[in-house]
Design a protein around this motif. Sequence first.
Motif, short mmCIF file in Angstrom:
data_model
loop_
_atom_site.label_atom_id
_atom_site.label_comp_id
_atom_site.label_asym_id
_atom_site.label_seq_id
_atom_site.Cartn_x
_atom_site.Cartn_y
_atom_site.Cartn_z
N LYS A 131 0.69 -1.25 -0.12
CA LYS A 131 -0.07 -0.10 0.12
C LYS A 131 0.71 1.16 0.00
N LEU A 149 2.45 1.92 -3.43
CA LEU A 149 1.34 2.24 -4.48
C LEU A 149 1.22 3.55 -4.18
N GLU A 150 1.06 4.22 -2.85
CA GLU A 150 0.65 5.61 -2.71
C GLU A 150 1.62 6.29 -3.02
N GLY A 208 2.05 5.31 -7.42
CA GLY A 208 0.77 5.35 -8.02
C GLY A 208 0.80 3.64 -8.90
N GLU A 209 -0.08 3.79 -9.64
CA GLU A 209 -0.81 2.30 -10.02
C GLU A 209 0.58 1.67 -11.02
N THR A 218 2.09 -2.52 -12.53
CA THR A 218 1.92 -3.50 -12.84
C THR A 218 2.20 -4.43 -11.50
N HIS A 220 -3.22 -10.17 -5.66
CA HIS A 220 -3.48 -9.54 -6.97
C HIS A 220 -3.86 -10.49 -8.05
N LYS A 247 -2.58 -4.46 -13.48
CA LYS A 247 -2.00 -3.69 -12.90
C LYS A 247 -2.81 -3.54 -11.58
N VAL A 248 -2.21 -2.84 -10.61
CA VAL A 248 -2.87 -2.75 -9.27
C VAL A 248 -2.59 -1.31 -8.60
N SER A 249 -3.66 -0.85 -7.80
CA SER A 249 -3.50 0.46 -7.31
C SER A 249 -3.76 0.36 -5.68
N SER A 250 -3.40 1.38 -4.93
CA SER A 250 -3.31 1.28 -3.53
C SER A 250 -4.94 0.84 -2.87
#
Length: 150
Positions: free
Chosen positions: A8, A11-12, A15-16, A18, A62, A67-70
């Motif tokens: 987390k 990603l914060e 950003g988004e 892979t 995931h 792609k993954v985001s927070s």
Amino acid sequence: MSVFDVAKYILEKQGEMTAMKLQKLAFYVKAWGLVWDEDELFAEEFQAWANGAVCPELYQKHKGMFKVSSALFQEYDSSSFSGEQKETIDKVLEFYGNYTAQQLSDINHQEEPWKNARGELAPSERCTDVITNASILEYYSGVWNDEEAE
């Protein structure tokens, strides 16, 4: 702390990205935390998969996503790291954060902890062998000492 808290935070900050890039950045956070802080930032282990170091628990979170985001980690806490821990994660992101997932995978494939965990397996063969903290610490401490000497 868990690998999910670290994910987390990454990603914060970045950003988004892979899922593969997130896996590699989390691995390097673990590795450099062991060297610089002489402590694990999180307990989850990494295995020597064909595409490089992968944390199975993080992969399950995931799985199936490119792609993954927070937002995927909203129930986790990225704010409870100590100043030293944040500094470690930030240094890792500063150094590795601009590489692509494939570049990070390629770098990982050149490093002893991944190679040693895989042994004689072909590059594309499935492997669930753990990349041990001892091998991570030994290798990256050596890299760090070499950098310090320059």
